[in-house]
Scaffold this motif. Structure first.
Motif, mmCIF file in Angstrom:
data_model
loop_
_atom_site.group_PDB
_atom_site.id
_atom_site.type_symbol
_atom_site.label_atom_id
_atom_site.label_comp_id
_atom_site.label_asym_id
_atom_site.label_seq_id
_atom_site.Cartn_x
_atom_site.Cartn_y
_atom_site.Cartn_z
ATOM 1 N N LYS A 25 12.776 -22.143 50.032
ATOM 2 C CA LYS A 25 12.748 -21.312 48.828
ATOM 3 C C LYS A 25 13.910 -20.319 48.822
ATOM 4 O O LYS A 25 14.502 -20.058 47.764
ATOM 5 C CB LYS A 25 11.411 -20.583 48.734
ATOM 6 C CG LYS A 25 10.230 -21.518 48.468
ATOM 7 C CD LYS A 25 8.894 -20.804 48.550
ATOM 8 C CE LYS A 25 8.679 -19.844 47.403
ATOM 9 N NZ LYS A 25 7.322 -19.236 47.448
ATOM 10 N N ARG A 72 14.742 -14.715 41.961
ATOM 11 C CA ARG A 72 14.331 -14.306 43.300
ATOM 12 C C ARG A 72 13.397 -15.372 43.871
ATOM 13 O O ARG A 72 12.848 -16.190 43.120
ATOM 14 C CB ARG A 72 13.587 -12.962 43.255
ATOM 15 C CG ARG A 72 14.403 -11.797 42.706
ATOM 16 C CD ARG A 72 13.515 -10.590 42.486
ATOM 17 N NE ARG A 72 14.233 -9.497 41.863
ATOM 18 C CZ ARG A 72 14.541 -8.344 42.479
ATOM 19 N NH1 ARG A 72 14.164 -8.167 43.740
ATOM 20 N NH2 ARG A 72 15.195 -7.390 41.858
ATOM 21 N N SER A 74 10.449 -15.002 44.792
ATOM 22 C CA SER A 74 9.121 -14.823 44.199
ATOM 23 C C SER A 74 9.015 -15.372 42.784
ATOM 24 O O SER A 74 7.907 -15.517 42.258
ATOM 25 C CB SER A 74 8.745 -13.342 44.200
ATOM 26 O OG SER A 74 9.726 -12.571 43.522
ATOM 27 N N ASP A 75 10.146 -15.692 42.151
ATOM 28 C CA ASP A 75 10.129 -16.238 40.795
ATOM 29 C C ASP A 75 9.933 -17.754 40.773
ATOM 30 O O ASP A 75 9.591 -18.320 39.722
ATOM 31 C CB ASP A 75 11.440 -15.921 40.064
ATOM 32 C CG ASP A 75 11.624 -14.440 39.809
ATOM 33 O OD1 ASP A 75 10.645 -13.803 39.368
ATOM 34 O OD2 ASP A 75 12.726 -13.929 40.064
ATOM 35 N N THR A 254 13.731 -11.663 47.920
ATOM 36 C CA THR A 254 12.413 -11.031 47.767
ATOM 37 C C THR A 254 11.496 -11.828 46.847
ATOM 38 O O THR A 254 11.944 -12.674 46.085
ATOM 39 C CB THR A 254 12.563 -9.612 47.209
ATOM 40 O OG1 THR A 254 13.188 -9.676 45.896
ATOM 41 C CG2 THR A 254 13.406 -8.766 48.138
#
Length: 254
Positions: A25, A72, A74-75, A254
């Motif tokens: 990721k 990011r 987290s997206d 992040t």
């Protein structure tokens, strides 16, 4: 010409699934940021998928409509082979259906990259494969193909199956009048091949505009391919780009 020796850096090996998932990721988010930085983010077309290391029929992908410049870790969203979001509150580009069919056809492929880059789509309009006119273009010698029935904007799984068949065991396919697609055994490799292919298209377009470029002989092109076109070479070339984008934009992790 440099050869990659046994003591050259190699892709990491993970003992824990969670660590490998995070690594993929992070590489995916970095690749998307790099594509934006290099001007490869044409509208909503650019899509990169990364196979989940545990749920091997599920893939991490950038969400539809989100600027690649802001992506990011987290997206990222997780989709199944039908392109349906399983994790994440956003939807995926319907074109992910094409990616899924390639992942299904090629179990060893970890990542698939698709984008409507300027030089790639310009070259695609010629309906030709790249010629081995530079060292870099030799990375694709006898290792890419042309999908010649992309006559409309289709994003269905059936088209994905046809593209996967045309791709075969190659690292890239040129979709005539449309775009380019690359694959790799890592996100790093797949992303590098796309960047390299875009530059190879640019080089050949410039060379042919200036005159008649000299095409390397088969034996020379094949030798060069084995020096610049292998999996490890693609992975290795991406590492400096990853280091650069993380240093400039650390928030992507992040």
């Amino acid at each position: 010409m440099h050869k990659y020796q046994l003591d050259s850096p190699k892709p990491p090996i993970f003992e824990q699934i969670e660590a490998e998932r995070l690594h993929r990721k992070q590489r995916l988010a970095a690749a998307l940021r790099l594509f934006a930085r290099f001007g490869l983010d044409d509208g909503i077309a650019t899509t990169i998928t990364a196979r989940d290391p545990q749920l091997k029929d599920h893939f991490w992908v950038n969400p539809l409509g989100m600027s690649l410049r802001n992506i990011r870790v987290s997206d990222l969203i997780l989709v199944n082979t039908e392109g349906k979001a399983i994790e994440g509150d956003k939807s995926a580009n319907p074109a992910v259906a094409i990616h899924c069919q390639i992942h299904i056809a090629r179990p060893a492929v970890v990542a698939v990259v698709y984008a409507h880059s300027v030089y790639g789509k310009s070259w695609s309009s010629l309906g030709r494969m790249l010629d081995p006119i530079t060292q870099e273009s030799c990375a694709f010698y006898q290792d890419h193909s042309v999908f010649d029935d992309s006559t409309a904007v289709e994003i269905e799984s059936e088209q994905g199956k046809r593209i996967a068949k045309t791709l075969g065991e190659g690292k890239a396919v040129i979709l005539r009048n449309q775009a380019m697609l690359t694959v790799g055994h890592s996100v790093d490799e797949a992303a590098w091949w796309f960047i390299a292919m875009e530059r190879a298209c640019q080089a050949q377009l410039l060379a042919e505009a200036a005159g008649n470029p000299v095409i390397l002989a088969h034996d020379t092109a094949r030798l060069t391919y084995h020096q610049v076109g292998l999996h490890l070479v693609g992975w290795s070339n991406f590492q400096s780009l990853y280091q650069m984008i993380v240093r400039l934009q650390p928030e992507l992790l992040t």
